[in-house]
Design a protein around this motif. Structure first.
Motif, PDB file in Angstrom:
ATOM      1  N   PHE A 156      -8.061 -40.662  13.267  1.00 24.35           N
ATOM      2  CA  PHE A 156      -6.754 -40.036  12.869  1.00 24.35           C
ATOM      3  C   PHE A 156      -5.906 -40.407  13.908  1.00 24.35           C
ATOM      4  N   THR A 157      -6.118 -40.390  15.335  1.00 26.26           N
ATOM      5  CA  THR A 157      -5.519 -41.236  16.362  1.00 26.26           C
ATOM      6  C   THR A 157      -4.956 -42.358  16.309  1.00 26.26           C
ATOM      7  N   GLY A 158      -5.925 -42.991  15.724  1.00 24.83           N
ATOM      8  CA  GLY A 158      -5.708 -44.704  15.569  1.00 24.83           C
ATOM      9  C   GLY A 158      -4.784 -45.231  14.401  1.00 24.83           C
ATOM     10  N   LEU A 159      -4.589 -44.025  13.386  1.00 22.99           N
ATOM     11  CA  LEU A 159      -4.061 -44.909  12.179  1.00 22.99           C
ATOM     12  C   LEU A 159      -2.659 -45.191  12.447  1.00 22.99           C
ATOM     13  N   PRO A 160      -1.756 -44.360  13.102  1.00 19.04           N
ATOM     14  CA  PRO A 160      -0.066 -44.747  13.188  1.00 19.04           C
ATOM     15  C   PRO A 160      -0.246 -45.834  14.350  1.00 19.04           C
ATOM     16  N   TRP A 161      -1.191 -46.108  15.094  1.00 19.20           N
ATOM     17  CA  TRP A 161      -1.470 -47.242  16.081  1.00 19.20           C
ATOM     18  C   TRP A 161      -1.726 -48.574  15.404  1.00 19.20           C
ATOM     19  N   LEU A 162      -2.685 -48.420  14.365  1.00 13.58           N
ATOM     20  CA  LEU A 162      -3.302 -49.848  13.629  1.00 13.58           C
ATOM     21  C   LEU A 162      -2.118 -49.943  12.761  1.00 13.58           C
ATOM     22  N   LEU A 163      -1.484 -49.185  12.074  1.00 11.95           N
ATOM     23  CA  LEU A 163      -0.063 -49.531  11.265  1.00 11.95           C
ATOM     24  C   LEU A 163       0.870 -50.043  12.094  1.00 11.95           C
ATOM     25  N   ALA A 164       1.215 -49.652  13.215  1.00  9.08           N
ATOM     26  CA  ALA A 164       2.526 -50.060  13.834  1.00  9.08           C
ATOM     27  C   ALA A 164       2.035 -51.684  14.610  1.00  9.08           C
ATOM     28  N   LEU A 165       0.721 -51.759  14.836  1.00 13.54           N
ATOM     29  CA  LEU A 165       0.273 -53.061  15.406  1.00 13.54           C
ATOM     30  C   LEU A 165       0.308 -54.146  14.153  1.00 13.54           C
ATOM     31  N   THR A 166       0.023 -53.807  13.040  1.00 16.25           N
ATOM     32  CA  THR A 166      -0.240 -54.447  11.835  1.00 16.25           C
ATOM     33  C   THR A 166       1.429 -54.959  11.658  1.00 16.25           C
ATOM     34  N   VAL A 167       2.216 -54.137  11.556  1.00 16.63           N
ATOM     35  CA  VAL A 167       3.633 -54.329  11.387  1.00 16.63           C
ATOM     36  C   VAL A 167       4.112 -55.289  12.421  1.00 16.63           C
ATOM     37  N   ARG A 168       3.848 -55.052  13.722  1.00 15.58           N
ATOM     38  CA  ARG A 168       4.314 -55.915  14.722  1.00 15.58           C
ATOM     39  C   ARG A 168       3.505 -57.396  14.593  1.00 15.58           C
ATOM     40  N   ALA A 169       2.478 -57.423  14.223  1.00 10.39           N
ATOM     41  CA  ALA A 169       1.478 -58.735  14.224  1.00 10.39           C
ATOM     42  C   ALA A 169       2.203 -59.495  13.013  1.00 10.39           C
ATOM     43  N   LEU A 170       2.620 -58.959  11.939  1.00  9.57           N
ATOM     44  CA  LEU A 170       3.354 -59.693  10.767  1.00  9.57           C
ATOM     45  C   LEU A 170       4.865 -60.243  11.241  1.00  9.57           C
ATOM     46  N   ARG A 171       5.300 -59.357  12.279  1.00  3.64           N
ATOM     47  CA  ARG A 171       6.776 -59.759  12.422  1.00  3.64           C
ATOM     48  C   ARG A 171       6.682 -61.012  13.899  1.00  3.64           C
ATOM     49  N   THR A 172       5.605 -60.944  14.386  1.00  5.47           N
ATOM     50  CA  THR A 172       5.762 -61.649  15.779  1.00  5.47           C
ATOM     51  C   THR A 172       4.670 -62.477  15.973  1.00  5.47           C
ATOM     52  N   PRO A 173       5.004 -63.687  15.995  1.00  2.00           N
ATOM     53  CA  PRO A 173       3.969 -64.866  16.401  1.00  2.00           C
ATOM     54  C   PRO A 173       3.107 -64.474  17.517  1.00  2.00           C
ATOM     55  N   GLY A 174       1.942 -65.251  17.518  1.00  5.21           N
ATOM     56  CA  GLY A 174       1.018 -64.937  18.779  1.00  5.21           C
ATOM     57  C   GLY A 174       0.028 -63.695  18.588  1.00  5.21           C
ATOM     58  N   TRP A 175      -0.778 -63.845  19.621  1.00  9.14           N
ATOM     59  CA  TRP A 175      -2.069 -63.020  19.289  1.00  9.14           C
ATOM     60  C   TRP A 175      -2.047 -61.786  20.098  1.00  9.14           C
TER      61      TRP A 175
END
Length: 173
Positions: free
Chosen positions: A113-132
């Motif tokens: 439950f705690t990780g859900l918003p973090w995982l979604l935000a990190l996915t969005v940022r990973a798609l927008r930002t190149p790199g690892w």
């Protein structure tokens, strides 16, 4: 898990083995390896500093609720929400009554439950930002919130996958 509160050091030591000869005639430990991170070290640290179990448990649940709200705030910033809208959403999510259903018995399930918003935000940022950077943070977050219950992690994982599919569909328009 009662043995997590009573002797976290022993639990962590036994979690490293795939066989526990201390129960009956021996057994395969159930979910003990999942307590190696983050719940086991947390309770071990609380025991080392002399924190009573009831206080450690409340701090644990409070940290989970804070992490959930902070994740929504991070997601709101990722989506460029107005600050007051992100703060309101963070409060509503972090103080969700859902926490009450699991906090006393199986609070480790709340990590998904705690990780859900973090995982979604990190996915969005990973798609927008190149790199690892963001994919690596995504992996560390999965390791932190998905250690004990694979079902909860899989259900939470639907959201980042859905966002990826949405982003792919939107980019083809």
């Amino acid at each position: 898990k009662t043995y997590l509160y009573l002797d976290p050091g022993r639990l962590l030591g036994r979690a490293l083995s795939r066989w526990d000869p201390h129960v009956g005639l021996g057994t395969v430990p159930h979910q003990q390896i999942g307590y190696l991170w983050p719940m086991g070290p947390y309770y071990w640290l609380m025991e080392q500093v002399g924190t009573p179990d009831w206080i450690a448990q409340r701090l644990w649940v409070g940290t989970i609720m804070f992490g959930a709200g902070a994740g929504v705030l991070y997601l709101g910033r990722t989506w460029r929400w107005r600050p007051e809208a992100a703060a309101a959403a963070a409060l509503v999510y972090g103080l969700s009554p859902y926490v009450l259903t699991l906090s006393a018995r199986i609070s480790v399930i709340l990590l998904a439950f705690t990780g859900l918003p973090w995982l979604l935000a990190l996915t969005v940022r990973a798609l927008r930002t190149p790199g690892w950077r963001y994919p690596a943070l995504f992996g560390l977050t999965v390791a932190t919130v998905g250690s004990v219950n694979a079902t909860a992690l899989l259900l939470v994982g639907i959201v980042p996958v859905a966002w990826i599919l949405y982003a792919m569909w939107r980019s083809t328009e």
